[in-house]
Design an enzyme around this catalytic site. Structure first.
Site, PDB file in Angstrom:
ATOM      1  N   HIS A  72      31.876  32.257  32.588  1.00 13.62           N
ATOM      2  CA  HIS A  72      30.671  33.087  32.564  1.00 13.62           C
ATOM      3  C   HIS A  72      30.503  33.728  31.187  1.00 13.62           C
ATOM      4  CE1 HIS A  72      33.136  36.633  32.850  1.00 13.62           C
ATOM      5  NE2 HIS A  72      33.591  36.330  34.054  1.00 13.62           N
ATOM      6  N   LYS A 128      31.899  38.111  39.991  1.00 15.30           N
ATOM      7  CA  LYS A 128      31.448  37.277  41.084  1.00 15.30           C
ATOM      8  C   LYS A 128      31.026  38.144  42.272  1.00 15.30           C
ATOM      9  CE  LYS A 128      33.520  33.300  43.150  1.00 15.30           C
ATOM     10  NZ  LYS A 128      34.788  32.604  43.324  1.00 15.30           N
ATOM     11  N   CYS A 178      45.994  45.475  44.992  1.00 18.09           N
ATOM     12  CA  CYS A 178      44.675  44.816  44.958  1.00 18.09           C
ATOM     13  C   CYS A 178      44.887  43.341  44.668  1.00 18.09           C
ATOM     14  CB  CYS A 178      43.761  45.425  43.893  1.00 18.09           C
ATOM     15  SG  CYS A 178      42.208  44.490  43.713  1.00 18.09           S
ATOM     16  N   LYS A 195      29.734  45.644  34.999  1.00 16.78           N
ATOM     17  CA  LYS A 195      30.571  44.539  34.568  1.00 16.78           C
ATOM     18  C   LYS A 195      30.208  43.308  35.378  1.00 16.78           C
ATOM     19  CE  LYS A 195      35.123  42.754  33.695  1.00 16.78           C
ATOM     20  NZ  LYS A 195      36.438  42.468  34.222  1.00 16.78           N
TER      21      LYS A 195
HETATM   22 ZN   LIG Z   1      41.159  45.244  41.822  1.00 18.22          ZN
END
Ligand SMILES: [Zn+2]
Length: 502
Positions: free
Chosen positions: A18, A298, A126, A295
């Site tokens: 991208h 996706k 995460c 930002k």
């Molecule tokens: Zn994260």
């Protein structure tokens, strides 16, 4: 003259290339093209990061093996960089044997140094970041600060790199190497992270099979950052007894985004210290190219495909925009209107128009043959100033400053023509003098614009009838006033940058 080694981050193959990937890669390409003009022996490295949980999950979702998945996506990056005229010297994939060898070597050295130890970790994780977070690092509602999505609770036995032991050594090293991180305010961010206290980080997973097994314990595979960062050494032969990585290493600049300062400016130098490998000479930290203030990601659905933009403004129009429009280090705000406005102002009306009007007047007033420049031309000072400004800008990894200085000569040359109006004058010595100056300025402009708009610069070089390849020219000789010999046929050609209706 020396060796000059520059890297981009390796890009994660869980998505197509991208705008953000293209931005960093174009900055590195322009920087290394400038250094090739200086005669440096350049190595420009980019590549793909192909291990980790996200790839495993993406492959599962696509109903394929991780290797097949990577083999499908990695070429999309290679094709994109070809399309954007990226002259990388190497393209590393972390699934390659040379990378596995380097990662095993680096892990083993850190393990032998006593800086990698087995421990149990439990915490908030995460998956998108592949990063553990403490509660105070999460957003108020417990979401990942980068992805703004819920984190998972993980508990596992991991090997840990004892980063906490490196605080003083890192601070001492940075104090002894001022200017290693540019721009300076990004260096302050890195130092702030180190001063804030360093936590050991996990370097392995047992819950994952898609990675590089630890050399001393094959139940664990290397965790993504230890694996990914090592690519910068793999590509220059680290871990291969037949090669000497110190021919290229230490790297001159790691180009990185501001979101990976912690990994590149804190983890990585500590890993290298532990392994007894020299630290990088520099890091150049870029901001994000924001789309509508967010930002690109996706998950937010605002991904801009750079190749779509190339269809509108051409490869060089796109390269010029991302280099000139954003001050490297700060965030830029991408917009289609901004892209078209800059294209029309700087490329169509300034550079393209200069080439067209010079060729037109030479055809009409000089029988199509370029007159030689004057040694005492009023444009010689403008050319010297452009060269000095471009040199300062590229040295500081500030493409926008380098191009602002370069465009100063383009504007001065257009102003010189407008002041003298050779198109209104009768053919003769005065017109010849003005056009010789303009042709010489264009020759220097071709050299100075080569890093940013290589295809266009080569066309200008050819239309001026210059012999030899433009990228074989060497600074400073090639940008010294008086290099255009005169007597060549000047070719008008098609407009370099046809105006785009906005
Ligand atoms: Zn994260």
């Amino acid at each position: 003259m020396g060796s000059f080694y520059v890297t981009t981050p390796i890009y994660y193959v869980n998505a197509e290339p991208h705008l953000g990937h293209a931005y960093t890669t174009i900055v590195g390409d322009a920087l290394t093209r400038w250094h090739r003009l200086l005669g440096d022996d350049v190595t420009y490295l980019t590549g793909t990061d192909e291990h980790g949980l996200k790839i495993r999950q993406a492959a599962d979702a696509a109903g394929t093996t991780p290797q097949e998945f990577c083999d499908r996506i990695a070429p999309a990056f290679q094709r994109a960089w070809e399309r954007l005229d990226i002259a990388n010297d190497d393209f590393i994939r972390t699934t390659e044997p040379r990378h596995h060898a380097a990662v095993r070597e680096l892990l083993q050295r850190c393990y032998d140094a006593g800086d990698i130890e087995l421990d149990t970790y439990s915490g908030k994780y995460c998956v998108a970041c592949e990063e553990y977070y403490t509660d105070d690092e999460l957003l108020d509602d417990g979401l990942c600060p980068i992805h703004k999505r819920p984190v998972d609770h993980f508990e596992e036995e991991n090997y840990f790199f004892r980063l906490s032991r490196f605080q003083d050594r890192l601070l001492d090293w940075y104090a002894a190497h001022p200017g290693a991180i540019v721009p300076e305010f990004r260096a302050n961010e890195a130092l702030g992270l180190i001063r804030g206290g360093l936590r050991d980080f996990s370097v392995s997973r047992t819950s994952l099979d898609w990675g590089i097994p630890l050399p001393w314990d094959s139940d664990h595979v290397a965790y993504v950052w230890f694996d990914a960062l090592t690519n910068y050494l793999s590509a220059v032969g680290f871990g291969d007894p037949a090669q000497d990585h110190t021919q290229r290493w230490p790297v001159d600049y790691h180009l990185i985004g501001k979101d990976i300062i912690r990994h590149h400016c804190v983890y990585w130098p500590a890993m290298l210290m532990s392994a007894g490998v020299e630290l990088p000479k520099g890091w150049a930290v870029g901001g994000w190219l924001l789309v509508d203030g967010e930002k690109m990601a996706k998950s937010t659905g605002n991904v801009v495909n750079p190749l779509d933009l190339v269809d509108t403004v051409g490869v060089d129009g796109f390269r010029y925009y991302v280099l000139a429009d954003t001050t490297y280090g700060s965030d830029g705000d991408f917009s289609y209107d901004g892209l078209v406005a800059r294209y029309n102002a700087d490329l169509a009306n300034n550079l393209g128009n200069l080439m067209a009007r010079v060729a037109t007047v030479v055809a009409k007033k000089c029988d199509g043959v370029g007159p030689a420049p004057r040694a005492d031309s009023p444009l010689a000072d403008a050319a010297a100033a452009a060269v000095a400004g471009a040199t300062t800008g590229w040295d500081a990894v500030s493409p926008s400053r380098a191009l602002e200085a370069t465009w100063g000569l383009i504007r001065a040359t257009n102003a010189h023509l407008e002041a003298n109006e050779p198109w209104k004058a009768d053919p003769g010595a005065e017109v010849d003098a003005v056009m010789g100056d303009a042709l010489e300025a264009l020759r220097i402009i071709a050299v100075l614009t080569h890093p940013a708009v290589p295809g266009t610069a080569a066309q200008i070089w050819e239309r001026l009838g210059m012999t030899g390849a433009l990228d074989d020219q060497r600074i400073p000789d090639a940008v010294s006033w008086g290099g255009y010999p005169g007597g060549t046929d000047i070719v008008k050609g098609d407009p370099l940058f046809p105006r785009i209706a906005s």
